[in-house]
Each structure stands twice: as C-alpha cells, then as structure tokens.
Design a protein around this motif. Structure first.
Motif, PDB file in Angstrom:
ATOM      1  N   ASN A 124       0.866  -1.172   0.000  1.00 14.39           N
ATOM      2  CA  ASN A 124       0.000   0.000   0.000  1.00 14.39           C
ATOM      3  C   ASN A 124       0.906   1.225   0.000  1.00 14.39           C
ATOM      4  O   ASN A 124       1.363   1.675   1.045  1.00 14.39           O
ATOM      5  N   SER A 125       1.169   1.781  -1.192  1.00 11.05           N
ATOM      6  CA  SER A 125       2.120   2.887  -1.303  1.00 11.05           C
ATOM      7  C   SER A 125       1.601   4.162  -0.650  1.00 11.05           C
ATOM      8  O   SER A 125       2.387   4.956  -0.136  1.00 11.05           O
ATOM      9  N   SER A 126       0.282   4.390  -0.637  1.00 13.43           N
ATOM     10  CA  SER A 126      -0.246   5.620  -0.041  1.00 13.43           C
ATOM     11  C   SER A 126      -0.018   5.663   1.465  1.00 13.43           C
ATOM     12  O   SER A 126       0.046   6.730   2.061  1.00 13.43           O
ATOM     13  N   ALA A 127       0.106   4.516   2.092  1.00 13.81           N
ATOM     14  CA  ALA A 127       0.392   4.444   3.528  1.00 13.81           C
ATOM     15  C   ALA A 127       1.862   4.097   3.783  1.00 13.81           C
ATOM     16  O   ALA A 127       2.244   3.812   4.917  1.00 13.81           O
ATOM     17  N   ALA A 128       2.670   4.128   2.734  1.00 13.22           N
ATOM     18  CA  ALA A 128       4.098   3.801   2.819  1.00 13.22           C
ATOM     19  C   ALA A 128       4.321   2.422   3.435  1.00 13.22           C
ATOM     20  O   ALA A 128       5.181   2.230   4.281  1.00 13.22           O
ATOM     21  N   ILE A 129       3.502   1.449   2.985  1.00 15.90           N
ATOM     22  CA  ILE A 129       3.609   0.081   3.497  1.00 15.90           C
ATOM     23  C   ILE A 129       4.105  -0.832   2.381  1.00 15.90           C
ATOM     24  O   ILE A 129       3.416  -1.068   1.399  1.00 15.90           O
ATOM     25  N   ASP A 130       5.320  -1.331   2.551  1.00 16.39           N
ATOM     26  CA  ASP A 130       5.848  -2.375   1.683  1.00 16.39           C
ATOM     27  C   ASP A 130       5.982  -3.624   2.545  1.00 16.39           C
ATOM     28  O   ASP A 130       6.264  -3.546   3.733  1.00 16.39           O
ATOM     29  N   GLY A 131       5.775  -4.765   1.965  1.00 17.91           N
ATOM     30  CA  GLY A 131       5.943  -6.001   2.712  1.00 17.91           C
ATOM     31  C   GLY A 131       4.839  -6.272   3.711  1.00 17.91           C
ATOM     32  O   GLY A 131       5.083  -6.741   4.808  1.00 17.91           O
ATOM     33  N   LEU A 132       3.614  -5.985   3.333  1.00 18.10           N
ATOM     34  CA  LEU A 132       2.448  -6.217   4.187  1.00 18.10           C
ATOM     35  C   LEU A 132       2.077  -7.694   4.099  1.00 18.10           C
ATOM     36  O   LEU A 132       1.576  -8.154   3.081  1.00 18.10           O
ATOM     37  N   PHE A 133       2.344  -8.456   5.152  1.00 14.83           N
ATOM     38  CA  PHE A 133       2.120  -9.897   5.096  1.00 14.83           C
ATOM     39  C   PHE A 133       0.892 -10.299   5.891  1.00 14.83           C
ATOM     40  O   PHE A 133       0.430  -9.578   6.776  1.00 14.83           O
ATOM     41  N   SER A 134       0.371 -11.480   5.576  1.00 20.09           N
ATOM     42  CA  SER A 134      -0.688 -12.085   6.385  1.00 20.09           C
ATOM     43  C   SER A 134      -0.584 -13.599   6.297  1.00 20.09           C
ATOM     44  O   SER A 134      -0.127 -14.144   5.288  1.00 20.09           O
ATOM     45  N   PHE A 135      -0.992 -14.251   7.370  1.00 18.52           N
ATOM     46  CA  PHE A 135      -1.135 -15.707   7.372  1.00 18.52           C
ATOM     47  C   PHE A 135      -2.220 -16.061   8.371  1.00 18.52           C
ATOM     48  O   PHE A 135      -2.398 -15.373   9.381  1.00 18.52           O
ATOM     49  N   GLY A 136      -2.990 -17.092   8.051  1.00 24.18           N
ATOM     50  CA  GLY A 136      -4.058 -17.466   8.965  1.00 24.18           C
ATOM     51  C   GLY A 136      -4.902 -18.594   8.433  1.00 24.18           C
ATOM     52  O   GLY A 136      -4.536 -19.287   7.479  1.00 24.18           O
ATOM     53  N   SER A 137      -6.066 -18.742   9.066  1.00 23.64           N
ATOM     54  CA  SER A 137      -6.989 -19.796   8.656  1.00 23.64           C
ATOM     55  C   SER A 137      -8.420 -19.367   8.955  1.00 23.64           C
ATOM     56  O   SER A 137      -8.663 -18.452   9.743  1.00 23.64           O
ATOM     57  N   GLY A 138      -9.350 -20.034   8.292  1.00 24.20           N
ATOM     58  CA  GLY A 138     -10.762 -19.736   8.475  1.00 24.20           C
ATOM     59  C   GLY A 138     -11.607 -20.962   8.187  1.00 24.20           C
ATOM     60  O   GLY A 138     -11.118 -21.966   7.677  1.00 24.20           O
ATOM     61  N   VAL A 139     -12.904 -20.839   8.516  1.00 17.18           N
ATOM     62  CA  VAL A 139     -13.821 -21.963   8.341  1.00 17.18           C
ATOM     63  C   VAL A 139     -15.216 -21.439   8.060  1.00 17.18           C
ATOM     64  O   VAL A 139     -15.597 -20.373   8.518  1.00 17.18           O
ATOM     65  N   LYS A 140     -15.955 -22.186   7.268  1.00 19.88           N
ATOM     66  CA  LYS A 140     -17.400 -22.010   7.140  1.00 19.88           C
ATOM     67  C   LYS A 140     -17.982 -23.201   7.880  1.00 19.88           C
ATOM     68  O   LYS A 140     -18.052 -24.304   7.347  1.00 19.88           O
ATOM     69  N   PRO A 141     -18.360 -23.020   9.165  1.00 18.46           N
ATOM     70  CA  PRO A 141     -18.723 -24.160  10.006  1.00 18.46           C
ATOM     71  C   PRO A 141     -20.142 -24.677   9.748  1.00 18.46           C
ATOM     72  O   PRO A 141     -20.985 -24.714  10.638  1.00 18.46           O
ATOM     73  N   THR A 142     -20.358 -25.087   8.524  1.00 17.66           N
ATOM     74  CA  THR A 142     -21.609 -25.725   8.126  1.00 17.66           C
ATOM     75  C   THR A 142     -21.233 -26.936   7.286  1.00 17.66           C
ATOM     76  O   THR A 142     -20.547 -26.789   6.275  1.00 17.66           O
ATOM     77  N   ALA A 143     -21.654 -28.107   7.690  1.00 12.53           N
ATOM     78  CA  ALA A 143     -21.352 -29.323   6.928  1.00 12.53           C
ATOM     79  C   ALA A 143     -22.290 -29.384   5.726  1.00 12.53           C
ATOM     80  O   ALA A 143     -23.444 -29.787   5.847  1.00 12.53           O
ATOM     81  N   GLU A 144     -21.793 -28.935   4.591  1.00 15.33           N
ATOM     82  CA  GLU A 144     -22.545 -28.959   3.335  1.00 15.33           C
ATOM     83  C   GLU A 144     -21.567 -28.804   2.185  1.00 15.33           C
ATOM     84  O   GLU A 144     -20.417 -28.436   2.382  1.00 15.33           O
ATOM     85  N   THR A 145     -22.027 -29.078   0.985  1.00 17.12           N
ATOM     86  CA  THR A 145     -21.205 -28.902  -0.202  1.00 17.12           C
ATOM     87  C   THR A 145     -21.085 -27.418  -0.514  1.00 17.12           C
ATOM     88  O   THR A 145     -22.090 -26.712  -0.595  1.00 17.12           O
TER      89      THR A 145
END
Length: 172
Positions: A124-145
């Motif tokens: 994000n160059s407007s905020a002078a942010i280089d190297g903005l990283f993320s890592f994580g996990s998520g779930v849709k906790p409904t047993a369905e297709t």
C-alpha cells in the motif's frame, strides 16, 4: 500422481469478482493470487456458495489471522463474519497489489466443514507500506457442499485487476 497440482481455471480480473464455480472433484484446492488489486484501499476476502454460484453465503464465517509490516503487527479475528478476509490494507496505487495463496479443504464434502489457510504479501504505497504480510486460517462451520468460491474486497465489492488461478490437488 498423488499431490500433483492440476490447473482447473485462471480468472483474469477486470473490475469484477473472481468466481470459481467448476471445482472438479478434489478434496483440496489451491487458489493462487497474482497482482490482485482491490477497488479501493481494502481487505481482500472470499465467500462460498452452496448452490453452484447462483448466490454466495454472506454470514457465518470464522477466521483468525496475523498481519503486519514492520514495526506493526496485529491479529484479526471473527467468529461471525460476512466473509473470510485474508489480506488487509491493500492499496490501489501503481505497483500496489496482493500476491499469495489460499488452500481450501473439504469444499465438496457435504459431511465436513470447509476450511481455509493462507499466506499473502501485499503493498500500500499511499500508507508507505511495503511487505504487508498475512497468514491465517478460516472456516465455514456448516457441513454442506460448497461448490463455488468468490473472491472480492473485504466489504465485498469487486476487485480491479490481477488474476487468480484455481488448482485441484490430485489424490491418485
């Protein structure tokens, strides 16, 4: 070839959502983001569909992730969200974008929850942010297709540009 990546489809984004509605018959999917730009400085996230992409579910997601750029680090989490967000504060200026990958597990198994894990890197160059990283996990906790996946911004508006490729991981 167990573990082999098999390309399902690549979506080139031009002021649109990136919708994947033909997911094959894989238990594990890999989505690779290449130079994805949101429509405004924003988060990037996903939703799933249980009706083949006619509509995308807008509630009931859970996630937790870390993001940062030196010297700032933060946790984002929700147990009741309208999407799974996985990259944040991505800019829209020249060379601003997010790159990374999202793994999806059990999307097509109606007896299990759909899980996601990811790692991304953005700018994000407007905020002078280089190297903005993320890592994580998520779930849709409904047993369905869940037979459709849509990528959009955190507020669930369209993306501006970039590409996302969907792969299935072979089991035999």
């Amino acid at each position: 070839d167990p573990g082999k990546l098999e390309l399902i489809e690549t979506k080139t984004i031009s002021s649109a959502f990136a919708d994947f509605e033909s997911l094959g018959s894989y238990n594990v999917h890999l989505f690779v983001l290449n130079n994805v730009v949101p429509s405004a400085v924003n988060l990037v996230g996903l939703r799933v569909s249980n009706d083949g992409g006619t509509s995308y579910l807008s509630s009931g997601y859970q996630y937790a992730w870390q993001r940062g750029y030196p010297p700032t680090f933060a946790e984002r989490k929700s147990t009741s969200s309208a999407r799974i967000e996985f990259a944040g504060n991505i800019g829209t200026g020249t060379n601003d974008c997010v790159n990374g990958y999202v793994y999806a597990y059990n999307l097509l198994d109606s007896s299990k929850y759909s899980f996601f894990s990811w790692q991304t890197m953005g700018r994000n160059s407007s905020a002078a942010i280089d190297g903005l990283f993320s890592f994580g996990s998520g779930v849709k906790p409904t047993a369905e297709t869940h037979n459709g996946v849509r990528f959009g911004t955190g507020s669930f508006t369209t993306l501006t540009s970039g590409s996302i490729s969907a792969y299935g991981i072979a089991e035999s």
